[in-house]
Write a protein that holds these residues in place. Sequence first.
Motif, short mmCIF file in Angstrom:
data_model
loop_
_atom_site.label_atom_id
_atom_site.label_comp_id
_atom_site.label_asym_id
_atom_site.label_seq_id
_atom_site.Cartn_x
_atom_site.Cartn_y
_atom_site.Cartn_z
N LYS A 81 8.06 -1.08 6.94
CA LYS A 81 8.57 0.03 6.12
C LYS A 81 10.08 -0.09 5.96
O LYS A 81 10.61 0.11 4.86
N LEU A 82 10.79 -0.42 7.01
CA LEU A 82 12.23 -0.59 6.93
C LEU A 82 12.60 -1.76 6.02
O LEU A 82 13.54 -1.65 5.22
N ALA A 83 11.85 -2.84 6.09
CA ALA A 83 12.11 -3.98 5.21
C ALA A 83 11.92 -3.60 3.75
O ALA A 83 12.67 -4.03 2.88
N GLY A 84 10.92 -2.76 3.47
CA GLY A 84 10.70 -2.30 2.11
C GLY A 84 11.84 -1.45 1.60
O GLY A 84 12.19 -1.50 0.42
N LEU A 85 12.43 -0.66 2.46
CA LEU A 85 13.56 0.18 2.06
C LEU A 85 14.83 -0.62 1.86
O LEU A 85 15.73 -0.19 1.14
N LEU A 86 14.93 -1.77 2.49
CA LEU A 86 16.13 -2.59 2.38
C LEU A 86 16.13 -3.54 1.18
O LEU A 86 17.14 -4.19 0.92
N VAL A 87 15.01 -3.59 0.44
CA VAL A 87 14.95 -4.46 -0.74
C VAL A 87 15.85 -3.87 -1.81
O VAL A 87 15.77 -2.68 -2.12
N PRO A 88 16.72 -4.68 -2.41
CA PRO A 88 17.62 -4.17 -3.45
C PRO A 88 16.83 -3.66 -4.66
O PRO A 88 15.80 -4.23 -5.03
#
Length: 102
Positions: free
Chosen positions: A18-25
């Motif tokens: 979930k955190l990786a998804g939020l960090l996608v530009p």
Amino acid sequence: MNIWIAVAVTAVGCYAVKLAGLLVPAGALERPLVRRLAALLPVALLAALTAQQTFADGHTLVLDARAAGLAAAAVALLLRAPFLVVVGAAVAVTAGVRALTG
């Protein structure tokens, strides 16, 4: 104790995804290829899940009443029936085949 380790690792893994998804530009999400894949991915996953649940029993291939129900649902969808009619047709055919085959 091994189960709690698995639960903790799964929770951390879900949070990391979930955190990786939020960090996608945001710019990366606006690309046409990404939009197209995002639109098609849920359909592909649902189709794969349906096929696995219908035609598999453990590690063996099975053709039973579930396959007949899925075929009835497909026919109802081709005839553009409403969703409840599609589900009802699948249920009725599956129950009928199970009643006939025991």
